[in-house]
Structures are given as C-alpha cells and as structure tokens.
Write a protein that holds these residues in place. Structure first.
Motif, PDB file in Angstrom:
ATOM      1  N   THR A 132       0.807  -1.208   0.000  1.00 39.76           N
ATOM      2  CA  THR A 132       0.000   0.000   0.000  1.00 39.76           C
ATOM      3  C   THR A 132       0.849   1.271   0.000  1.00 39.76           C
ATOM      4  OG1 THR A 132      -0.179   0.013   2.398  1.00 39.76           O
ATOM      5  CG2 THR A 132      -1.921  -1.101   1.175  1.00 39.76           C
TER       6      THR A 132
ATOM      7  N   VAL B  46      -0.578   5.582  -1.544  1.00 40.95           N
ATOM      8  CA  VAL B  46      -1.666   5.190  -0.643  1.00 40.95           C
ATOM      9  C   VAL B  46      -1.046   4.553   0.587  1.00 40.95           C
ATOM     10  CG1 VAL B  46      -3.725   3.768  -0.378  1.00 40.95           C
ATOM     11  CG2 VAL B  46      -3.247   4.859  -2.565  1.00 40.95           C
TER      12      VAL B  46
ATOM     13  N   ARG C 119      -3.802   8.917   1.855  1.00 39.82           N
ATOM     14  CA  ARG C 119      -2.833   8.952   0.761  1.00 39.82           C
ATOM     15  C   ARG C 119      -2.162  10.320   0.678  1.00 39.82           C
ATOM     16  NH1 ARG C 119      -6.298   6.710  -3.351  1.00 39.82           N
ATOM     17  NH2 ARG C 119      -7.357   5.995  -1.517  1.00 39.82           N
TER      18      ARG C 119
END
Length: 94
Positions: free
Chosen positions: A4, A18, A54
């Motif tokens: 991520t 993210v 993010r």
C-alpha cells in the motif's frame, strides 16, 4: 516495501502514495510521509497534498527528469525512518 506504500503515477503530473488500506489509522502516517516528502522532495515537485489515506505529489513534467527517477526517489522516501515516524500533533486553542 509494503504494497500500500508503492508510489503510482496519476495522469502525467502527479504521483500518489496510498498508506491506509491495511486497516490501521492512516492519518498520522500520511502526515509523517507528507512531511518527509516536503523535507526531501523529488526534483520538479510543485505541491505535496496529504489526504485521509494517501499523499499526492504534484510535479512539473518539464522539470522532473524522468518519471521513474521521481518514483524511485519517492520509494526511497517511503522507506525512510522519517516517513515511518508518527507526525507530531498540533495544538489548537479555542
């Protein structure tokens, strides 16, 4: 690198990282990452925009050198201790 936290291109003028899809509280990690990117921005960075989960890094395509170089720079920043350290809170008096 955590899946991520991979920098990904967004159109031709931004890169998104993210940080909050793993279920944990993301806002302190977002703030830490945004602070780390601001402290050592890739060449051509125009703005660093933190959101809830993010960070968007906006750049001038004519000044970044190569897109891969910019992504590599951000990938190194993601792995830096500064990006992993929780950001200091802010005090607001009312």
């Amino acid at each position: 690198m955590h899946a991520t936290m991979m920098p990904l291109p967004v159109g031709d003028t931004a890169i998104e990282i993210v940080v909050g899809r793993d279920g944990g509280p993301a806002i302190s990690r977002v703030r830490a990452l945004a602070d780390a990117v601001r402290a050592d921005p890739p060449p051509g960075t125009v703005d660093v925009v933190p959101a809830l989960d993010r960070v968007l890094v906006v750049y001038d395509i004519g000044r970044i050198g190569t897109l891969q170089g910019c992504i590599d720079h951000l990938a190194a920043t993601v792995q830096s201790p500064a990006a992993r350290r929780p950001a200091a809170g802010r005090v607001h008096e009312i």
